[in-house]
Write an enzyme that holds these catalytic residues in place. Structure first.
Site, PDB file in Angstrom:
ATOM      1  N   ASP A  67      14.290  17.469  -4.259  1.00 36.33           N
ATOM      2  CA  ASP A  67      13.753  18.578  -3.473  1.00 36.33           C
ATOM      3  C   ASP A  67      12.346  18.294  -2.970  1.00 36.33           C
ATOM      4  O   ASP A  67      11.711  17.319  -3.368  1.00 36.33           O
ATOM      5  CB  ASP A  67      13.781  19.875  -4.298  1.00 36.33           C
ATOM      6  CG  ASP A  67      13.246  19.690  -5.712  1.00 36.33           C
ATOM      7  OD1 ASP A  67      12.611  18.669  -5.975  1.00 36.33           O
ATOM      8  OD2 ASP A  67      13.467  20.570  -6.548  1.00 36.33           O
ATOM      9  N   ASN A 136      14.221  29.775 -15.272  1.00 35.15           N
ATOM     10  CA  ASN A 136      15.272  30.737 -14.906  1.00 35.15           C
ATOM     11  C   ASN A 136      16.634  30.060 -14.707  1.00 35.15           C
ATOM     12  O   ASN A 136      17.553  30.651 -14.153  1.00 35.15           O
ATOM     13  CB  ASN A 136      14.874  31.519 -13.645  1.00 35.15           C
ATOM     14  CG  ASN A 136      14.727  30.613 -12.424  1.00 35.15           C
ATOM     15  OD1 ASN A 136      14.961  29.411 -12.497  1.00 35.15           O
ATOM     16  ND2 ASN A 136      14.336  31.202 -11.303  1.00 35.15           N
ATOM     17  N   HIS A 138      17.184  27.281 -12.924  1.00 38.32           N
ATOM     18  CA  HIS A 138      17.395  26.593 -11.648  1.00 38.32           C
ATOM     19  C   HIS A 138      17.410  25.076 -11.828  1.00 38.32           C
ATOM     20  O   HIS A 138      16.826  24.532 -12.751  1.00 38.32           O
ATOM     21  CB  HIS A 138      16.407  27.050 -10.564  1.00 38.32           C
ATOM     22  CG  HIS A 138      15.005  26.529 -10.661  1.00 38.32           C
ATOM     23  ND1 HIS A 138      13.907  27.343 -10.537  1.00 38.32           N
ATOM     24  CD2 HIS A 138      14.506  25.281 -10.831  1.00 38.32           C
ATOM     25  CE1 HIS A 138      12.808  26.612 -10.621  1.00 38.32           C
ATOM     26  NE2 HIS A 138      13.148  25.351 -10.804  1.00 38.32           N
ATOM     27  N   GLU A 143      18.065  28.344  -6.880  1.00 35.32           N
ATOM     28  CA  GLU A 143      17.656  29.516  -7.646  1.00 35.32           C
ATOM     29  C   GLU A 143      18.867  30.369  -8.045  1.00 35.32           C
ATOM     30  O   GLU A 143      19.932  30.256  -7.419  1.00 35.32           O
ATOM     31  CB  GLU A 143      16.720  30.379  -6.784  1.00 35.32           C
ATOM     32  CG  GLU A 143      15.444  29.682  -6.373  1.00 35.32           C
ATOM     33  CD  GLU A 143      14.388  29.678  -7.486  1.00 35.32           C
ATOM     34  OE1 GLU A 143      14.747  29.701  -8.678  1.00 35.32           O
ATOM     35  OE2 GLU A 143      13.200  29.645  -7.144  1.00 35.32           O
TER      36      GLU A 143
END
Ligand code: GLP
Length: 244
Positions: A67, A136, A138, A143
């Protein structure tokens, strides 16, 4: 799925680097998928040491990063391009032309994303994808969402990710709101996957990833379905697991 629990971060980093080294010994021109973040730093250090001692070569290796933040110039100290140069590529014998990071400065991001996918395909696919894990759940910048995203695409970052990553920026307002990330489909297409996570802050996400239901609300949970999936976690990150 293979779960390995290590005593601490140092052991995790050594094992992860050993996993990469084993692959490169059997396939010197392997294609690697690479993460950023603080978790892989120890692994990168171990790999740099092996390379500098002449035990391991990256000269025929191709890499694809997961990313990149949208709108950060390559020279920006927070761009993942700079992160990879500073923490890995400039210390090893890799051919820079074989390193790839999504171009999130492009004026045509969707076209850039397709180009990235095609390049991965042309390289023969990714032999080993190495992943970190967001608090979280991800992976890359995929996400929690209503559905699993497909190939490389543009994403809006969640507030909790912006907050978690603001520690690298001078203020939270400096954290980009968007990024480009390989999608869940791109990740699941990789021939093998290794996820690394350490520390208490990751314990909840690790539990959900390994023992929870497979749901796009915890993007990493989909990795349970991958045939060659290894997780290396330290004792703190593994502390909420009940079955391992
Ligand atoms: C970022 C990256 C992820 C990384 C995650 C965890 O959001 N996009 O690829 O896995 O952070 O980072 P850290 O290892 O610093 O906890």
């Amino acid at each position: 799925m293979k779960v390995i629990v290590t005593k601490n971060y140092e052991e995790l980093s050594r094992l992860a680097a050993g996993h990469v080294a084993d692959l490169l010994k059997s396939k010197p021109d392997a294609v690697l998928g690479l993460p950023t973040g603080s978790t892989p730093l120890g692994m990168y250090k171990e790999l740099i040491a092996m390379n500098q001692k002449g035990e391991l070569s990256f000269k025929d290796v191709t890499t694809f990063n997961l990313d990149e933040y949208e709108g950060l110039d390559r020279n920006d100290s927070n761009s993942y391009y700079r992160f990879m140069l500073d923490n890995f590529f400039s210390h090893i014998d890799i051919d820079r032309n074989k390193t790839n990071i999504p171009d999130a400065m492009s004026s045509d991001i969707p076209k850039e994303c397709l180009k990235y996918e095609k390049k991965i395909e042309k390289a023969g696919g990714i032999d080993l994808m190495i992943l970190g894990l967001g608090n979280n759940g991800h992976i890359g910048f995929n996400e929690p969402a209503e559905y699993f995203a497909g190939i490389t695409h543009r994403v809006k970052l969640h507030e909790d990710t912006i907050k978690a990553n603001s520690r690298f920026f001078s203020s939270i307002d400096q954290v980009p709101k968007f990024a480009v990330t390989m999608g869940i489909k791109s990740i699941m297409h990789c021939k093998s996957i290794m996820l690394i996570a350490n520390g208490k802050a990751k314990a909840e996400a690790i539990k959900k990833t390994i023992e929870g239901p497979i749901t796009p609300q915890v993007p990493a949970s989909v990795l349970q379905l991958h045939r060659y999936f290894t997780i290396i976690v330290d004792e703190e990150a593994a502390s909420l697991l009940t079955k391992h």
